[in-house]
Motif scaffolding. Structure first.
Motif, PDB file in Angstrom:
ATOM      1  N   GLU A 136       0.709  -1.329   0.077  1.00 54.23           N
ATOM      2  CA  GLU A 136       0.112   0.169  -0.102  1.00 54.23           C
ATOM      3  C   GLU A 136       0.861   1.242  -0.190  1.00 54.23           C
ATOM      4  OE1 GLU A 136      -3.224   2.217   2.964  1.00 54.23           O
ATOM      5  OE2 GLU A 136      -2.773   0.305   3.229  1.00 54.23           O
ATOM      6  N   GLU A 137       2.007   1.097   0.832  1.00 52.95           N
ATOM      7  CA  GLU A 137       2.630   2.386   0.748  1.00 52.95           C
ATOM      8  C   GLU A 137       3.459   2.714  -0.398  1.00 52.95           C
ATOM      9  OE1 GLU A 137       6.565   4.283   3.538  1.00 52.95           O
ATOM     10  OE2 GLU A 137       5.400   2.359   3.968  1.00 52.95           O
ATOM     11  N   ALA A 140       0.595   3.980  -3.154  1.00 52.43           N
ATOM     12  CA  ALA A 140       0.255   5.130  -2.860  1.00 52.43           C
ATOM     13  C   ALA A 140       1.216   6.366  -3.225  1.00 52.43           C
ATOM     14  CB  ALA A 140      -0.289   5.474  -1.348  1.00 52.43           C
ATOM     15  N   MET A 162      -6.565  -3.135  -4.114  1.00 49.28           N
ATOM     16  CA  MET A 162      -5.809  -2.029  -3.776  1.00 49.28           C
ATOM     17  C   MET A 162      -7.051  -1.172  -3.177  1.00 49.28           C
ATOM     18  SD  MET A 162      -3.869  -0.494  -7.042  1.00 49.28           S
ATOM     19  CE  MET A 162      -2.673  -1.649  -8.047  1.00 49.28           C
ATOM     20  N   ASP A 165      -4.803   3.829   1.695  1.00 52.80           N
ATOM     21  CA  ASP A 165      -4.263   5.306   1.284  1.00 52.80           C
ATOM     22  C   ASP A 165      -3.940   5.388  -0.605  1.00 52.80           C
ATOM     23  OD1 ASP A 165      -2.936   7.691   2.004  1.00 52.80           O
ATOM     24  OD2 ASP A 165      -0.989   6.853   1.748  1.00 52.80           O
ATOM     25  N   VAL A 166      -4.062   4.353  -0.901  1.00 54.77           N
ATOM     26  CA  VAL A 166      -3.928   4.312  -2.316  1.00 54.77           C
ATOM     27  C   VAL A 166      -5.216   4.946  -3.168  1.00 54.77           C
ATOM     28  CG1 VAL A 166      -3.624   2.961  -4.751  1.00 54.77           C
ATOM     29  CG2 VAL A 166      -2.712   2.143  -2.705  1.00 54.77           C
ATOM     30  N   GLY A 187     -11.248  -4.046  -2.915  1.00 57.05           N
ATOM     31  CA  GLY A 187     -10.805  -2.690  -2.252  1.00 57.05           C
ATOM     32  C   GLY A 187     -11.182  -1.632  -2.645  1.00 57.05           C
TER      33      GLY A 187
END
Length: 227
Positions: A136-137, A140, A162, A165-166, A187
């Protein structure tokens, strides 16, 4: 529409070979300011112990004044040479960025490259860039970075899951004018993008159609839909 596929006059693109020391950019840009040129893009393309190569794209420079700008730059003691070059927009044009899992990215690219080729043969310039990423990091950060990439106009998120934060990053770059497509996946990302396309090859095709100046495809009429 200019030869680069954008509205307005084509930019003056210059490659300047110069010494590498403090104040070089200030001296170069001071000359451009004197001629009323607007710097739309600058990049230090090469740097080594003998000097640097700086690439500029300038607007508001009349064709008759281009040689004067070059002459005045060459007159600076820090400059070893100046060359005109075709602009990045003329060569690579609008950029579509594809981010996500390797297998899905590859299939999206198959569709995007095939469709871009069809448009580029007719005189457009659309290029496709990719980076396979997981996490995710990372996703994003890559999503937010698209808004900072020169000439990037669309992003395709191609993955199996996904969200978080994305999805927040998607909303942010859409506010900055970036078109975002995604595959149909679990997601929150599919709810955040402009358009969801389940088939990855077709998603790549539609991404190109969404940014093409010649395609009869209006992304505004497709927002929120899923295919």
């Amino acid at each position: 529409m200019n030869g680069d596929g954008y509205e307005g006059p084509a930019p003056l693109a210059l490659v300047v070979r110069t010494f590498d020391r403090p104040g070089v950019l200030h001296e170069l840009t001071s000359v451009m300011l004197e001629h009323g040129a607007n710097i739309t893009y600058v990049d230090i393309a090469e740097r080594h112990e003998h000097g640097s190569t700086v690439y500029f794209e300038l607007e508001r420079v009349a064709e008759g004044n281009a040689e004067v700008v070059i002459r005045d730059l060459e007159a600076l003691g820090i400059v070893e040479g100046v060359e005109r070059a075709p602009s990045f927009a003329r060569i690579y044009g609008k950029r579509i960025i594809v981010v996500g899992g390797g297998a899905q990215v590859g299939q999206v690219v198959v569709g995007a490259v095939a469709e871009a080729d069809r448009h580029n043969i007719r005189g457009e310039r659309i290029s496709v860039d990719t980076i396979p990423l997981v996490g995710e990091e990372n996703l994003a950060a890559a999503t937010r970075a698209v808004a900072r990439l020169p000439r990037a106009v669309a992003l395709v998120l191609a993955g199996a899951l996904m969200g978080g934060d994305v999805a927040r990053a998607v909303y942010e770059i859409r506010e900055k004018g970036i078109i975002v497509l995604s595959l149909n996946m679990p997601g929150s990302v599919p709810d955040a993008v402009d358009l969801v396309v389940g088939d990855p090859v077709q998603c790549g095709v539609m991404a190109v159609m969404a940014v093409s100046s010649s395609a009869r495809f209006d992304i505004a009429r497709q927002r929120g839909r899923r295919y």
